[in-house]
Scaffold this motif. Structure first.
Motif, PDB file in Angstrom:
ATOM      1  N   ALA A   1       0.826  -1.201   0.000  1.00 45.72           N
ATOM      2  CA  ALA A   1       0.000   0.000   0.000  1.00 45.72           C
ATOM      3  C   ALA A   1       0.861   1.253   0.000  1.00 45.72           C
ATOM      4  CB  ALA A   1      -0.927   0.003   1.212  1.00 45.72           C
ATOM      5  N   VAL A   2       2.091   1.157   0.523  1.00 52.84           N
ATOM      6  CA  VAL A   2       3.008   2.290   0.596  1.00 52.84           C
ATOM      7  C   VAL A   2       4.225   1.976  -0.263  1.00 52.84           C
ATOM      8  CG1 VAL A   2       4.387   3.752   2.114  1.00 52.84           C
ATOM      9  CG2 VAL A   2       2.217   2.813   2.937  1.00 52.84           C
TER      10      VAL A   2
ATOM     11  N   SER B   1       2.893  -5.722   2.958  1.00 52.08           N
ATOM     12  CA  SER B   1       1.484  -6.073   2.789  1.00 52.08           C
ATOM     13  C   SER B   1       0.796  -6.022   4.153  1.00 52.08           C
ATOM     14  CB  SER B   1       1.356  -7.470   2.182  1.00 52.08           C
ATOM     15  OG  SER B   1       2.055  -8.417   2.974  1.00 52.08           O
ATOM     16  N   LEU B   2      -0.523  -5.921   4.130  1.00 48.84           N
ATOM     17  CA  LEU B   2      -1.272  -5.723   5.365  1.00 48.84           C
ATOM     18  C   LEU B   2      -1.095  -6.909   6.310  1.00 48.84           C
ATOM     19  CD1 LEU B   2      -3.246  -3.837   6.852  1.00 48.84           C
ATOM     20  CD2 LEU B   2      -5.113  -5.153   5.840  1.00 48.84           C
ATOM     21  N   LYS B   3      -0.673  -6.596   7.522  1.00 54.01           N
ATOM     22  CA  LYS B   3      -0.472  -7.632   8.539  1.00 54.01           C
ATOM     23  C   LYS B   3      -1.558  -7.587   9.607  1.00 54.01           C
ATOM     24  CE  LYS B   3       2.800  -9.278  12.028  1.00 54.01           C
ATOM     25  NZ  LYS B   3       4.085  -9.001  12.722  1.00 54.01           N
ATOM     26  N   SER B   4      -1.932  -6.377  10.041  1.00 54.36           N
ATOM     27  CA  SER B   4      -2.925  -6.292  11.114  1.00 54.36           C
ATOM     28  C   SER B   4      -3.671  -4.970  11.066  1.00 54.36           C
ATOM     29  CB  SER B   4      -2.257  -6.462  12.482  1.00 54.36           C
ATOM     30  OG  SER B   4      -1.297  -5.454  12.702  1.00 54.36           O
ATOM     31  N   VAL B   5      -4.891  -5.007  11.601  1.00 59.64           N
ATOM     32  CA  VAL B   5      -5.731  -3.825  11.776  1.00 59.64           C
ATOM     33  C   VAL B   5      -5.994  -3.689  13.271  1.00 59.64           C
ATOM     34  CG1 VAL B   5      -7.935  -2.726  11.236  1.00 59.64           C
ATOM     35  CG2 VAL B   5      -6.820  -4.205   9.537  1.00 59.64           C
TER      36      VAL B   5
ATOM     37  N   TYR C   1       1.713  -2.785   8.053  1.00 58.17           N
ATOM     38  CA  TYR C   1       2.162  -3.517   6.870  1.00 58.17           C
ATOM     39  C   TYR C   1       3.569  -4.062   7.128  1.00 58.17           C
ATOM     40  CZ  TYR C   1      -1.653  -0.906   4.685  1.00 58.17           C
ATOM     41  OH  TYR C   1      -2.882  -0.369   4.379  1.00 58.17           O
ATOM     42  N   SER C   2       3.831  -5.278   6.683  1.00 56.82           N
ATOM     43  CA  SER C   2       5.149  -5.888   6.906  1.00 56.82           C
ATOM     44  C   SER C   2       5.548  -6.731   5.696  1.00 56.82           C
ATOM     45  CB  SER C   2       5.128  -6.755   8.166  1.00 56.82           C
ATOM     46  OG  SER C   2       4.224  -7.831   8.015  1.00 56.82           O
ATOM     47  N   ASN C   3       6.815  -7.213   5.746  1.00 61.68           N
ATOM     48  CA  ASN C   3       7.347  -8.108   4.712  1.00 61.68           C
ATOM     49  C   ASN C   3       7.334  -7.449   3.333  1.00 61.68           C
ATOM     50  OD1 ASN C   3       8.551 -10.525   3.987  1.00 61.68           O
ATOM     51  ND2 ASN C   3       6.605 -11.468   3.395  1.00 61.68           N
ATOM     52  N   GLY C   4       7.848  -6.206   3.306  1.00 61.46           N
ATOM     53  CA  GLY C   4       7.942  -5.496   2.040  1.00 61.46           C
ATOM     54  C   GLY C   4       9.209  -5.862   1.290  1.00 61.46           C
ATOM     55  N   SER C   5       9.655  -4.953   0.434  1.00 64.25           N
ATOM     56  CA  SER C   5      10.880  -5.192  -0.335  1.00 64.25           C
ATOM     57  C   SER C   5      12.071  -5.334   0.609  1.00 64.25           C
ATOM     58  CB  SER C   5      11.123  -4.030  -1.300  1.00 64.25           C
ATOM     59  OG  SER C   5      10.023  -3.871  -2.175  1.00 64.25           O
TER      60      SER C   5
ATOM     61  N   THR D   1       8.875  -2.107   6.340  1.00 66.91           N
ATOM     62  CA  THR D   1       7.561  -2.150   6.992  1.00 66.91           C
ATOM     63  C   THR D   1       6.992  -0.736   7.016  1.00 66.91           C
ATOM     64  OG1 THR D   1       8.411  -1.745   9.223  1.00 66.91           O
ATOM     65  CG2 THR D   1       8.294  -4.047   8.496  1.00 66.91           C
ATOM     66  N   SER D   2       5.710  -0.622   7.253  1.00 65.12           N
ATOM     67  CA  SER D   2       5.082   0.698   7.355  1.00 65.12           C
ATOM     68  C   SER D   2       3.833   0.605   8.217  1.00 65.12           C
ATOM     69  CB  SER D   2       4.728   1.246   5.970  1.00 65.12           C
ATOM     70  OG  SER D   2       3.862   0.358   5.289  1.00 65.12           O
ATOM     71  N   GLU D   3       3.400   1.745   8.669  1.00 65.65           N
ATOM     72  CA  GLU D   3       2.180   1.824   9.480  1.00 65.65           C
ATOM     73  C   GLU D   3       1.420   3.074   9.084  1.00 65.65           C
ATOM     74  OE1 GLU D   3       1.341   3.116  14.008  1.00 65.65           O
ATOM     75  OE2 GLU D   3       2.344   1.156  13.834  1.00 65.65           O
ATOM     76  N   VAL D   4       0.136   2.933   8.837  1.00 64.92           N
ATOM     77  CA  VAL D   4      -0.742   4.065   8.544  1.00 64.92           C
ATOM     78  C   VAL D   4      -1.726   4.178   9.698  1.00 64.92           C
ATOM     79  CG1 VAL D   4      -2.406   5.076   6.962  1.00 64.92           C
ATOM     80  CG2 VAL D   4      -0.509   3.699   6.066  1.00 64.92           C
ATOM     81  N   ARG D   5      -1.749   5.348  10.301  1.00 65.96           N
ATOM     82  CA  ARG D   5      -2.606   5.572  11.465  1.00 65.96           C
ATOM     83  C   ARG D   5      -3.693   6.574  11.101  1.00 65.96           C
ATOM     84  NH1 ARG D   5       0.493   7.303  16.769  1.00 65.96           N
ATOM     85  NH2 ARG D   5       1.483   5.313  16.236  1.00 65.96           N
ATOM     86  N   PHE D   6      -4.942   6.159  11.172  1.00 61.07           N
ATOM     87  CA  PHE D   6      -6.080   7.040  10.899  1.00 61.07           C
ATOM     88  C   PHE D   6      -6.584   7.618  12.218  1.00 61.07           C
ATOM     89  CE2 PHE D   6      -6.117   4.049   7.346  1.00 61.07           C
ATOM     90  CZ  PHE D   6      -6.208   4.911   6.260  1.00 61.07           C
TER      91      PHE D   6
END
Length: 575
Positions: A516-517, A526-530, A543-547, A555-560
Motif C-alpha cells: 500500500a506504501v 502487505s497488510l499484517k494487522s488492523v 504492513y510488513s514483509n515489504g521489499s 515495513t510501514s504503518e498508517v494511522r487514521f
C-alpha cells in the motif's frame, strides 16, 4: 520491555512490565479521625514500588517488604503472597517469601499512637505463641520535619509479631500540618509539609485581577498584596468596585491544604451582625486546557469564595493510564470546560476523570475534589456539597481486567466519622462512544459508579474485508475506506529529506507489488494487522514483509485519526 544479559548466548531473559501481570490490589481506607483531628496516611501508599527494610545491618539480612493501606506491588524481588501488606524476603530459605500479614482494616489509634496492623500472615512456627498467624504492626510517629523516610524494624521476629516504627510528617494531623506550613511559609509561598513541594505564587503579585458576580458587579483584587487605587480603604486586598466595599485586607500568608493552597483575606468592611467581610482565594491544579482565569464561585453577605486554576498550583497530575502509556488510556475522558453531571435519586454528582472538577459558579465542594455530590434547590442553587475524594492515584486493573479509578480523602463519612468518603469508578468495555457514568450504590463510605465506554476497550484487533472495509470484530464497528480510492487513487506525502512516498490503501496490491506504501520501486509491506485503539481514538493499519531492506524488509504503518471537520484529509509522514 527490558532485555537482560544472555546466558551463554543461548538463553535470553526478558523482563516485561505490564498491568496484565499484576495481581488484584487490596486496599483499605487510609484516613482516621481522633479527638476531632484528621489524619491521612495515603501519601505513603506506593503504586509502583514497595518499601524495603532490612532486619539487620548486613547484606544477607532478611528484608521486610511492605506497602501502606494497600497490598504489596508484586514484582521482581517482591513475589509475596497476593494479599500481603507486609512480607518477609529471606534468601536463605527454600520458600523465600512469606506473608507477615494481610491488608484488612484501616489505620487506628491505640494507646495514643497511630497504627496500622496487618493480620493473618503465614503460620507461626513458634509453638509457645498462642496466635496462629504472623502479624505486623507499624506505629507512626508524627515528626513534622521528617519527609521521605522509611520505617525501622524494632522487634518481634521471634514472637511472630513484627513491629516497626515510622517517623514521618504524614503521621501528623492535617490541622498540625497546616499550622506548621503557616509557620514555615515565605512571602506568597508555602511548602507541602508532607512532600516538601513548595507552591510559589510570587509571579502573580503586583497585578490587578477581576472577577464578576451574577449581577455584573466587578470585584478587583490582588494576590498577596494590597490594591493601589485606594477605591476601598488602605490595605484592601479585594474590593467591590460598585460600592467601594472592602471584602478583606491583603496578606502574603499562603496557606497549605489538600487540593491546593489558598489565601484568606480577613477584616474587611462591616457586614451583618457586626462581622467583617472576608474572602478565600483557592488555587488548584485543574485539568489541562481549562481556563486559567479566577472565577467567583460563591458570595454570601460576609464571605466571598474565588477559585483559580493555575499551573503554579500543580504539584503533580496523575497519569490517566493503567500503569504505562502502552496500556489503556482514559485521557479522552478528562473534562476541561464542563464537568460530567449524573443525576440519581434527586441528587447530582459532578465528576471529572483523573483531574479536579472544572470550576463551576456556585459549586464550592472542597477545592481540588474530583467528584462532588450536591443537592439542588428549587432556585437551582447547590447545597449540601459533599466531596467524594481527590485524584491521588492512577487507574488500575482489577481481577476482571476492568479499569478502576479511585478517589480518596473526601468529606467525613457520616455513619463512620473516623473514615472519609471515597468513590470508585469501574470502566467497562462497551460499544458506545462515551456515555456517562452510572451511579450504582453507596457502601462502606464509598460511592460506586460504573461507566460503559468504548474507551475502556483499549486496543482491539480488527480485520480487512475487500475491497476496502475494515471491521472491529469485537464491537462490530465497520469503516468503509473506499472514498480514499474513488476520489484519488494515489496519495502522495513527502518526508523531511524530500523523499516522496505514494499511498494506495485500497488498491496497493495491484499498484506496488502488493504494497500500500511505495517509494522508488520499493514496497513497504502487505497488510499484517488492523488495530482499533479506542483509548486514543485512532485506527492503525500495519504492513510488513515489504521489499528487501539490508538484511531485513521494509515495513510501514498508517494511522487514521478521527477528525470530523477535515473531510478525507491528507496523510503526513511522522518519521
Amino acid at each position: 520491555m527490558v532485555l537482560l544479559p544472555a546466558d551463554g548466548q543461548c538463553n535470553l531473559f526478558m523482563v516485561w512490565k505490564t498491568a496484565l501481570a499484576c495481581g488484584q490490589r487490596f486496599q483499605t481506607n487510609c484516613t482516621v479521625v481522633n479527638d476531632g483531628y484528621h489524619y491521612d496516611l495515603s501519601s505513603l501508599t506506593r503504586s509502583s514500588e514497595n518499601y524495603v527494610i532490612r532486619i539487620r545491618n548486613d547484606m544477607k539480612s532478611p528484608k521486610i517488604v511492605l506497602n501502606v493501606c494497600q497490598s504489596i506491588i508484586r514484582q521482581y524481588g517482591a513475589l509475596c503472597p497476593i494479599k500481603s501488606g507486609a512480607c518477609l524476603d529471606d534468601t536463605e530459605k527454600l520458600n523465600r517469601y512469606s506473608s507477615l500479614g494481610e491488608v484488612q482494616k484501616p489505620p487506628f489509634f491505640k494507646n495514643g499512637y497511630l497504627q496500622i496492623e496487618y493480620q493473618d500472615g503465614a503460620l507461626c512456627k513458634n509453638k509457645n505463641i498462642k496466635t496462629p498467624h504472623i502479624k505486623t504492626t507499624i506505629i507512626f510517629i508524627c515528626v513534622l520535619e521528617a519527609t521521605e523516610t522509611i520505617p525501622e524494624y524494632v522487634d518481634g521476629m521471634d514472637d511472630c509479631h513484627y513491629q516497626l516504627i515510622w517517623n514521618t510528617a504524614a503521621a501528623c494531623s492535617i490541622e498540625s500540618l497546616r499550622e506548621y506550613s503557616v509557620k514555615t511559609a515565605g512571602i506568597c509561598s508555602v511548602t507541602n509539609p508532607i512532600t516538601n513541594f513548595t507552591y510559589d505564587l510570587q509571579s502573580l503579585m503586583n497585578r490587578d485581577f477581576t472577577v464578576v458576580n451574577t449581577s455584573g458587579i466587578k470585584y478587583k483584587f490582588r494576590v498577596c498584596g494590597a490594591l493601589t487605587d485606594n477605591a476601598c480603604r488602605i490595605e484592601t486586598g479585594i474590593c467591590n468596585s460598585k460600592y467601594n466595599t472592602s471584602l478583606g485586607q491583603a496578606n502574603t500568608n499562603l496557606i497549605w491544604q489538600q487540593g491546593g493552597p489558598y489565601l484568606n483575606y480577613t477584616n474587611g468592611d462591616l457586614c451583618e451582625n457586626g462581622m467583617h467581610h472576608y474572602t478565600v482565594i483557592g488555587f488548584f491544579c485543574g485539568p489541562e486546557g481549562s481556563s486559567n482565569q479566577p472565577l467567583l464561585m460563591e458570595e454570601y453577605p460576609c464571605q466571598t469564595v474565588i477559585h483559580w486554576n493555575t499551573d503554579l498550583a500543580c504539584e503533580k497530575r496523575i497519569k490517566c493510564t493503567t500503569n504505562n502509556d502502552d496500556e489503556i488510556n482514559l485521557n479522552p475522558l478528562i473534562q476541561s470546560t464542563n464537568n460530567y453531571i449524573v443525576r440519581a435519586n434527586g441528587t447530582e454528582f459532578h465528576i471529572n476523570i483523573c483531574r479536579p472538577l472544572v470550576p463551576t459558579r456556585g459549586l464550592t465542594c472542597a477545592h481540588g475534589s474530583a467528584a462532588c455530590k450536591v443537592s439542588v434547590t428549587s432556585e437551582n442553587e447547590y447545597t449540601n456539597e459533599i466531596s467524594l475524594g481527590f485524584p491521588e492515584d492512577s487507574p488500575t486493573l482489577n481481577k476482571d481486567l476492568q479499569i478502576v479509578l479511585r478517589y480518596i480523602g473526601g468529606s467525613q463519612c457520616p455513619e463512620n466519622p473516623v473514615k472519609s468518603i471515597s468513590s470508585n469508578f469501574t470502566f467497562v468495555c462497551d460499544n458506545n462512544n462515551q456515555g456517562l457514568p452510572v451511579y450504582k450504590t453507596y457502601v462502606n463510605c464509598t460511592y460506586v459508579f460504573e461507566w460503559n465506554t468504548s474507551i475502556a476497550c483499549g486496543a482491539v484487533i480488527g480485520g480487512w474485508t475487500p475491497p476496502c472495509t475494515i471491521k472491529d470484530g469485537f464491537l462490530s464497528y465497520e469503516y468503509d475506506l473506499s472514498l480514499l480510492y474513488e476520489r484519488r487513487q494515489i496519495h502522495y506525502v513527502k518526508g523531511k529529506q524530500g523523499k516522496e512516498y505514494s499511498i494506495n490503501i485500497c488498491g496497493g496490491e495491484k499498484y506496488c507489488n502488493g504494497s500500500a506504501v511505495c517509494h522508488g520501486g520499493n514496497g513497504y509491506g502487505s497488510l499484517k494487522s488492523v488495530i482499533f485503539d479506542y483509548s486514543r481514538d485512532d485506527i492503525k493499519l500495519k504492513y510488513s514483509n515489504g521489499s528487501k531492506c539490508n538484511n531485513n524488509s521494509y515495513t510501514s504503518e498508517v494511522r487514521f485519526i478521527c477528525n470530523d471537520s477535515i473531510g478525507i484529509g491528507a496523510p503526513k509522514l511522522l518519521l
